[in-house]
Design an enzyme around this catalytic site. Structure first.
Site: not given
Length: 495
Positions: A277, A351
């Site tokens: 990120k 996920r």
């Protein structure tokens, strides 16, 4: 802070501060009119001078009002007609802000005659109480100098005799929910060098030791490997902090009653892994475990209320770090369900822990499974920070959650989970890719999870926009969606 409800005439109550509502235009409700009569019209004369317009949240403090046993009287504007939930919360905030600045240790609120749109007594009182209790929250664990302790220790809500039972029930529920929210906020606000997967496991164990209805299981790396949870393990393999799957079993209902399952994403810090990120704002990625924190907070409320329900809480906890051991873009892993996943982006890690945990949840034969996750930045783009994203495979469950969100003023909004979106997850090398491209990112994340929840009634709450407030002096975890989830479980107890 203690909250009580009682039936009494406001002018007869001995209290440090009596709080009365004044409608716009200086109109007196029945409770304020009672005080005005006891004071020989002192309130009416004061309001005629125009010192308080009565707009929502305006306040005026009076001392030694004749005919009134309170040491001081706080007038709070309540606007025109019925208040919205937002206006009601603002009134609560304004009231609390003034009360915290006063010397008294107690206060009495005479708000029973205020109308709130769409809310009966229970809903109105609970929302007020939750707002007041949540407004007292402070996180100062790592500050050398603490804020001065508030002198306010007790709030009493005046109620008519016919409304007293509903008010008392609302306060009981509000205090349990506020306790759960505070616990969720504390966990979220902890720094990631303190709050890692093993720390959350210790918190779960501590809960289990203090509540006999609670059984706690901790699955470590060896257990996950033995299960075949390849996607879960892939997320944590780049970190020195080992992953944990935490299972908490609450037995409040009968033994033969199937449980409800709450599944929380617990990424205690998310660098993005190899798909790193940007550095700006990365400190806020400690909040990527707020799904798991909200499940623990909801469980805390359930334990406080001793709800007659069976509940399984599963926390999917890992830390996503880049290292020589980390998962790479292009890696293919085998999930607990047997489906293979091509990991195109290691920053779509939530996920991966959730898909294996959803498969694990099936063994408990739950009536419904709800997963809660700070899953996608795309959800913030779509819905901002006001409502949580909601998807699922069962219309009844979706409607129940939407209704619970409305009742709790912790709203969700349903997004479409159509087959057309599933095609974005096609992979030439595996059964499924872990991202679906730049379009409809929140929905394709839901589509991914749906492939691991085909055998259960399942819903997914994306709380990326609602779990915490970014930047500035107000930065911090919000405690959402503990009110929504607790309301959902309360309603299941009635069913």
């Amino acid at each position: 802070m203690q909250l009580l409800a009682k039936h009494a005439r406001p002018e007869t109550v001995k209290t440090a501060t009596l709080v009365l509502s004044i409608a716009e235009g200086g109109k007196l409700g029945s409770l304020a009119a009672s005080v005005d009569q006891a004071s020989a019209g002192a309130l009416s004369r004061l309001l005629k001078r125009g010192d308080l317009a009565g707009k929502p949240g305006q306040t005026l403090l009076l001392h030694d009002l004749p005919g009134c046993k309170a040491e001081r009287v706080l007038l709070v504007g309540s606007g025109k007609g019925e208040l919205s939930d937002r206006q009601w919360r603002k009134l609560a905030s304004a009231t609390l802000g003034t009360l915290k600045s006063l010397a008294g240790s107690d206060a009495t609120l005479a708000f029973d005659d205020i109308k709130v749109k769409g809310r009966q007594v229970y809903g109105k009182v609970r929302l007020l109480a939750e707002s007041l209790l949540d407004g007292r929250y402070l996180f100062e664990q790592f500050k050398s100098e603490k804020a001065a302790a508030s002198k306010l220790k007790k709030l009493t809500l005046l109620s008519s005799a016919e409304h007293l039972a509903d008010s008392q029930r609302a306060l009981q529920h509000a205090q349990a929910i506020a306790l759960g929210m505070a616990y969720t906020r504390d966990l979220g606000n902890l720094p990631p060098n303190v709050c890692h997967p093993s720390y959350l496991a210790e918190q779960a164990k501590a809960l289990g030791k203090t509540h006999k209805q609670l059984k706690v299981e901790i699955l470590d790396e060896k257990d996950l490997k033995k299960l075949g949870a390849g996607a879960f393990l892939a997320v944590g393999q780049g970190s020195a902090q080992p992953p944990r799957l935490i299972a908490l079993h609450y037995q409040g209902g009968s033994k033969d009653e199937r449980p409800y399952a709450l599944v929380g994403k617990g990424i205690t810090f998310d660098t993005g892994g190899i798909s790193l990120k940007p550095g700006l704002g990365m400190d806020e990625m400690k909040y990527d475990m707020c799904g798991a924190a909200s499940v623990l907070g909801t469980l805390k409320a359930v334990l406080e209320l001793q709800l007659p329900i069976n509940l399984v809480c599963l926390l999917a906890c890992a830390e996503n770090m880049p290292s020589g051991h980390a998962t790479r873009p292009g890696d293919i892993v085998t999930t607990l369900s047997g489906q293979t996943v091509e990991i195109l982006n290691t920053d779509a890690e939530g996920r991966l822990v959730l898909c294996d945990t959803l498969t694990y949840a099936e063994r408990f034969k739950p009536q419904a499974v709800i997963d809660i996750a700070t899953l996608t930045g795309a959800c913030i783009v779509a819905l901002g920070s006001q409502v949580s994203g909601l998807m699922g495979n069962n219309d009844t469950l979706i409607k129940q959650l939407l209704k619970a969100g409305e009742a709790a003023d912790d709203r969700a909004w349903q997004l479409p989970l159509l087959d057309e979106y599933q095609e974005q997850l096609d992979s030439p090398f595996a059964d499924i890719a872990n991202i679906g491209g730049p379009k409809a990112g929140t929905i394709t994340a839901g589509c991914f999870l749906s492939r691991f929840a085909k055998n259960v009634h399942w819903a997914h709450l994306d709380i990326a926009g609602t779990a915490w407030i970014s930047g500035g002096k107000d930065k911090g975890a919000t405690g959402r969606p503990v009110p929504l989830l607790t309301q959902y479980l309360l309603e299941r107890c009635k069913a």
